[in-house]
Design a protein around this motif. Structure first.
Motif, mmCIF file in Angstrom:
data_model
loop_
_atom_site.group_PDB
_atom_site.id
_atom_site.type_symbol
_atom_site.label_atom_id
_atom_site.label_comp_id
_atom_site.label_asym_id
_atom_site.label_seq_id
_atom_site.Cartn_x
_atom_site.Cartn_y
_atom_site.Cartn_z
ATOM 1 N N GLU A 51 -9.054 6.106 -3.776
ATOM 2 C CA GLU A 51 -8.836 6.316 -2.398
ATOM 3 C C GLU A 51 -9.721 6.868 -1.629
ATOM 4 O O GLU A 51 -9.960 6.960 -0.682
ATOM 5 C CB GLU A 51 -7.203 7.169 -2.409
ATOM 6 N N THR A 89 -11.905 5.752 1.272
ATOM 7 C CA THR A 89 -12.218 6.240 2.667
ATOM 8 C C THR A 89 -13.634 6.384 2.950
ATOM 9 O O THR A 89 -13.992 6.392 4.057
ATOM 10 C CB THR A 89 -11.433 7.806 2.453
ATOM 11 N N ALA A 139 -1.892 3.879 -7.252
ATOM 12 C CA ALA A 139 -2.156 5.115 -6.674
ATOM 13 C C ALA A 139 -3.385 5.998 -7.425
ATOM 14 O O ALA A 139 -2.882 6.303 -8.448
ATOM 15 C CB ALA A 139 -1.315 5.962 -5.968
ATOM 16 N N THR A 149 -6.643 -0.233 -5.257
ATOM 17 C CA THR A 149 -5.555 1.001 -4.857
ATOM 18 C C THR A 149 -4.283 0.196 -4.682
ATOM 19 O O THR A 149 -3.109 0.980 -4.818
ATOM 20 C CB THR A 149 -6.044 1.420 -3.516
#
Length: 150
Positions: free
Chosen positions: A38, A42, A33, A29
């Motif tokens: 991501e 998470t 992006a 990451t």
């Protein structure tokens, strides 16, 4: 955790694997992006937090078990009476330890203690306790004491 045979390896290996995957995803990451990365990061952080919470609960349960074992050892009866028929009495607990034992939060424990009658609070704690022990708060000591079943 290292004192429990068969557990130390599996938990430590799993935590190591999660940490490695976490850092790999973090490196990816940092390069650019990427919504997929991501999302995976998470999800991994959530899994890591879940494992950490479960490990904390497990360690707390082990502390309670060790406390019971130590209490049992200190109360061993004589050779003429090899079996102790009395249930193990648990030492008084502070709010944090009792909340952990009941799988709740300190704020919930305090709220229940303040809003329920003594008998209702005892019944609530007995229902939440995994071995169905009731608890009563002693204001002078600021500790919770186990209530003998009647």
């Amino acid at each position: 955790m290292g004192d429990i045979p068969g557990v130390e390896g599996s938990v430590e290996i799993r935590l190591y694997e999660l940490e490695e995957e976490f850092w790999r995803l973090k490196q990816n990451t940092n390069v650019g992006a990427n919504p997929e990365h991501e999302s995976r990061l998470t999800a991994l952080e959530n899994k890591f937090e879940t494992v950490t919470n479960q490990l904390a609960k497990f360690e707390g349960a082990l502390l309670v078990m060790q406390s019971s074992i130590n209490a049992s050892k200190s109360r061993k009866s004589s050779y003429s009476q090899p079996y102790n028929t009395q249930p193990i009495k648990i030492d008084p607990l502070d709010e944090k330890k009792l909340a952990f034992r009941l799988s709740t939060t300190v704020s919930t424990l305090t709220e229940k203690r303040n809003t329920l009658s003594a008998k209702e609070f005892e019944a609530w704690t007995r229902d939440k306790d995994n071995v169905k022990r009731g608890w009563r708060y002693d204001e002078k000591e600021g500790l919770y004491h186990e209530v003998n079943a009647t």
